[in-house]
Motif scaffolding. Structure first.
Motif, PDB file in Angstrom:
ATOM      1  N   ARG A   1       0.871  -1.175   0.000  1.00 25.59           N
ATOM      2  CA  ARG A   1       0.000   0.000   0.000  1.00 25.59           C
ATOM      3  C   ARG A   1       0.907   1.223   0.000  1.00 25.59           C
ATOM      4  NH1 ARG A   1      -1.599   0.399   4.959  1.00 25.59           N
ATOM      5  NH2 ARG A   1      -0.498   2.341   5.335  1.00 25.59           N
ATOM      6  N   VAL A   2       0.580   2.192  -0.837  1.00 26.13           N
ATOM      7  CA  VAL A   2       1.356   3.424  -0.894  1.00 26.13           C
ATOM      8  C   VAL A   2       0.412   4.597  -0.649  1.00 26.13           C
ATOM      9  CG1 VAL A   2       2.853   4.887  -2.305  1.00 26.13           C
ATOM     10  CG2 VAL A   2       2.975   2.397  -2.542  1.00 26.13           C
ATOM     11  N   ASP A   3       0.846   5.507   0.233  1.00 24.13           N
ATOM     12  CA  ASP A   3       0.126   6.750   0.491  1.00 24.13           C
ATOM     13  C   ASP A   3       1.069   7.901   0.163  1.00 24.13           C
ATOM     14  OD1 ASP A   3      -2.193   5.468   1.640  1.00 24.13           O
ATOM     15  OD2 ASP A   3      -1.011   5.147   3.448  1.00 24.13           O
ATOM     16  N   VAL A   4       0.574   8.879  -0.577  1.00 25.81           N
ATOM     17  CA  VAL A   4       1.398  10.040  -0.899  1.00 25.81           C
ATOM     18  C   VAL A   4       0.681  11.319  -0.482  1.00 25.81           C
ATOM     19  CG1 VAL A   4       2.562   8.866  -2.804  1.00 25.81           C
ATOM     20  CG2 VAL A   4       0.595  10.280  -3.294  1.00 25.81           C
ATOM     21  N   GLU A   5       1.497  12.292  -0.095  1.00 27.65           N
ATOM     22  CA  GLU A   5       0.988  13.613   0.262  1.00 27.65           C
ATOM     23  C   GLU A   5       1.943  14.639  -0.326  1.00 27.65           C
ATOM     24  OE1 GLU A   5       1.136  16.078   4.302  1.00 27.65           O
ATOM     25  OE2 GLU A   5      -0.301  14.421   4.380  1.00 27.65           O
ATOM     26  N   VAL A   6       1.397  15.578  -1.080  1.00 28.38           N
ATOM     27  CA  VAL A   6       2.235  16.634  -1.651  1.00 28.38           C
ATOM     28  C   VAL A   6       1.672  17.991  -1.250  1.00 28.38           C
ATOM     29  CG1 VAL A   6       3.025  15.224  -3.578  1.00 28.38           C
ATOM     30  CG2 VAL A   6       1.042  16.689  -3.890  1.00 28.38           C
ATOM     31  N   LYS A   7       2.601  18.914  -1.021  1.00 28.33           N
ATOM     32  CA  LYS A   7       2.220  20.285  -0.705  1.00 28.33           C
ATOM     33  C   LYS A   7       2.623  21.168  -1.874  1.00 28.33           C
ATOM     34  CE  LYS A   7       2.396  19.809   4.248  1.00 28.33           C
ATOM     35  NZ  LYS A   7       2.917  20.313   5.514  1.00 28.33           N
ATOM     36  N   ALA A   8       1.701  22.019  -2.270  1.00 24.66           N
ATOM     37  CA  ALA A   8       1.926  22.930  -3.389  1.00 24.66           C
ATOM     38  C   ALA A   8       1.003  24.134  -3.230  1.00 24.66           C
ATOM     39  CB  ALA A   8       1.641  22.220  -4.713  1.00 24.66           C
ATOM     40  N   ASP A   9       1.297  25.172  -3.978  1.00 18.25           N
ATOM     41  CA  ASP A   9       0.437  26.353  -3.987  1.00 18.25           C
ATOM     42  C   ASP A   9      -0.768  26.049  -4.871  1.00 18.25           C
ATOM     43  OD1 ASP A   9      -0.809  28.792  -4.136  1.00 18.25           O
ATOM     44  OD2 ASP A   9       0.998  29.904  -4.683  1.00 18.25           O
ATOM     45  N   LEU A  10      -1.916  25.913  -4.255  1.00 12.91           N
ATOM     46  CA  LEU A  10      -3.142  25.552  -4.973  1.00 12.91           C
ATOM     47  C   LEU A  10      -4.090  26.743  -5.136  1.00 12.91           C
ATOM     48  CD1 LEU A  10      -3.840  22.097  -3.282  1.00 12.91           C
ATOM     49  CD2 LEU A  10      -2.536  22.577  -5.360  1.00 12.91           C
ATOM     50  N   LYS A  11      -3.605  27.941  -4.842  1.00 13.60           N
ATOM     51  CA  LYS A  11      -4.471  29.125  -4.954  1.00 13.60           C
ATOM     52  C   LYS A  11      -4.951  29.330  -6.382  1.00 13.60           C
ATOM     53  CE  LYS A  11      -2.107  31.462  -1.264  1.00 13.60           C
ATOM     54  NZ  LYS A  11      -0.867  32.188  -1.154  1.00 13.60           N
ATOM     55  N   LYS A  12      -4.036  29.246  -7.345  1.00 10.78           N
ATOM     56  CA  LYS A  12      -4.411  29.500  -8.733  1.00 10.78           C
ATOM     57  C   LYS A  12      -5.437  28.489  -9.230  1.00 10.78           C
ATOM     58  CE  LYS A  12      -2.535  30.328 -13.334  1.00 10.78           C
ATOM     59  NZ  LYS A  12      -1.324  30.372 -14.168  1.00 10.78           N
ATOM     60  N   SER A  13      -5.192  27.210  -8.971  1.00  7.55           N
ATOM     61  CA  SER A  13      -6.121  26.178  -9.456  1.00  7.55           C
ATOM     62  C   SER A  13      -7.483  26.289  -8.782  1.00  7.55           C
ATOM     63  CB  SER A  13      -5.544  24.777  -9.248  1.00  7.55           C
ATOM     64  OG  SER A  13      -5.312  24.509  -7.882  1.00  7.55           O
ATOM     65  N   SER A  14      -7.504  26.778  -7.540  1.00  7.20           N
ATOM     66  CA  SER A  14      -8.800  26.944  -6.868  1.00  7.20           C
ATOM     67  C   SER A  14      -9.621  28.061  -7.510  1.00  7.20           C
ATOM     68  CB  SER A  14      -8.594  27.210  -5.374  1.00  7.20           C
ATOM     69  OG  SER A  14      -7.994  28.462  -5.161  1.00  7.20           O
ATOM     70  N   ARG A  15      -8.942  28.980  -8.210  1.00  4.36           N
ATOM     71  CA  ARG A  15      -9.639  30.055  -8.914  1.00  4.36           C
ATOM     72  C   ARG A  15      -9.955  29.685 -10.365  1.00  4.36           C
ATOM     73  NH1 ARG A  15      -5.420  32.944  -6.743  1.00  4.36           N
ATOM     74  NH2 ARG A  15      -4.557  33.260  -8.813  1.00  4.36           N
ATOM     75  N   THR A  16      -8.977  29.044 -11.051  1.00  3.61           N
ATOM     76  CA  THR A  16      -9.130  28.818 -12.494  1.00  3.61           C
ATOM     77  C   THR A  16      -9.913  27.561 -12.844  1.00  3.61           C
ATOM     78  OG1 THR A  16      -7.080  27.531 -12.692  1.00  3.61           O
ATOM     79  CG2 THR A  16      -6.922  29.947 -12.948  1.00  3.61           C
ATOM     80  N   ASP A  17      -9.953  26.590 -11.923  1.00  7.96           N
ATOM     81  CA  ASP A  17     -10.612  25.313 -12.202  1.00  7.96           C
ATOM     82  C   ASP A  17      -9.951  24.608 -13.394  1.00  7.96           C
ATOM     83  OD1 ASP A  17     -12.493  23.342 -11.588  1.00  7.96           O
ATOM     84  OD2 ASP A  17     -13.951  24.122 -13.022  1.00  7.96           O
ATOM     85  N   ASN A  18      -8.624  24.790 -13.512  1.00  3.11           N
ATOM     86  CA  ASN A  18      -7.883  24.259 -14.648  1.00  3.11           C
ATOM     87  C   ASN A  18      -6.849  23.247 -14.153  1.00  3.11           C
ATOM     88  OD1 ASN A  18      -6.184  23.834 -16.855  1.00  3.11           O
ATOM     89  ND2 ASN A  18      -6.422  25.925 -17.602  1.00  3.11           N
ATOM     90  N   LEU A  19      -6.874  22.044 -14.716  1.00  8.73           N
ATOM     91  CA  LEU A  19      -5.965  20.978 -14.321  1.00  8.73           C
ATOM     92  C   LEU A  19      -4.497  21.374 -14.479  1.00  8.73           C
ATOM     93  CD1 LEU A  19      -5.603  18.044 -13.351  1.00  8.73           C
ATOM     94  CD2 LEU A  19      -5.817  17.331 -15.739  1.00  8.73           C
ATOM     95  N   ALA A  20      -4.193  22.189 -15.462  1.00  8.96           N
ATOM     96  CA  ALA A  20      -2.807  22.613 -15.702  1.00  8.96           C
ATOM     97  C   ALA A  20      -2.254  23.473 -14.561  1.00  8.96           C
ATOM     98  CB  ALA A  20      -2.715  23.380 -17.012  1.00  8.96           C
ATOM     99  N   ASP A  21      -3.142  23.983 -13.693  1.00  8.12           N
ATOM    100  CA  ASP A  21      -2.722  24.859 -12.605  1.00  8.12           C
ATOM    101  C   ASP A  21      -2.579  24.141 -11.262  1.00  8.12           C
ATOM    102  OD1 ASP A  21      -2.695  27.035 -14.322  1.00  8.12           O
ATOM    103  OD2 ASP A  21      -4.812  27.481 -13.952  1.00  8.12           O
ATOM    104  N   THR A  22      -2.617  22.814 -11.285  1.00  9.85           N
ATOM    105  CA  THR A  22      -2.526  22.060 -10.035  1.00  9.85           C
ATOM    106  C   THR A  22      -1.612  20.860 -10.216  1.00  9.85           C
ATOM    107  OG1 THR A  22      -3.854  21.130  -8.224  1.00  9.85           O
ATOM    108  CG2 THR A  22      -4.525  20.548 -10.470  1.00  9.85           C
TER     109      THR A  22
END
Length: 118
Positions: free
Chosen positions: A29-50
């Motif tokens: 079993r593998v669990d992954v967690e990544v931290k990134a700036d998700l502000k832009k994708s939360s506004r644009t709703d665009n996969l390329a921004d996340t």
């Protein structure tokens, strides 16, 4: 900053120090967690921004298919690919668990957890 988790990726693989593990394999079993700036994708709703979790899952599957004796090496390869291929990632954690490890006891799993940050 935001967090994306992909939990409970179940795979059959052939890792381990024992010769029998290379032949018969076992479940992981593998669990992954990544931290990134998700502000832009939360506004644009665009996969390329996340961070695309499909891409994360793909990397995990490919690296788990490469045999290693130690889970530490598998986890490190996963982390290295995350950072090489996904520039948005600032920090990542990977947990690789061997289910029912052959260690001569009633053990549910053994887990290796590694983290890396930019």
């Amino acid at each position: 900053m935001g967090i994306i988790k992909v939990n409970n990726i179940k795979l059959y693989a052939f890792h381990g120090c024992l010769e029998e593990e290379a032949k018969i394999g076992s479940w992981y079993r593998v669990d992954v967690e990544v931290k990134a700036d998700l502000k832009k994708s939360s506004r644009t709703d665009n996969l390329a921004d996340t961070v695309d979790y499909v891409h994360l899952n793909h990397i995990v599957k490919e690296q788990m298919a490469i045999r290693s004796e130690l889970l530490e090496q598998v986890a490190q390869r996963i982390l290295d690919r995350f950072f090489r291929e996904i520039q948005m990632i600032k920090k990542a954690k990977v947990a690789v668990a061997k289910i029912n490890p052959p260690i001569g006891g009633n053990v549910e799993e053994v887990v290796i957890i590694l983290t890396k940050k930019r």
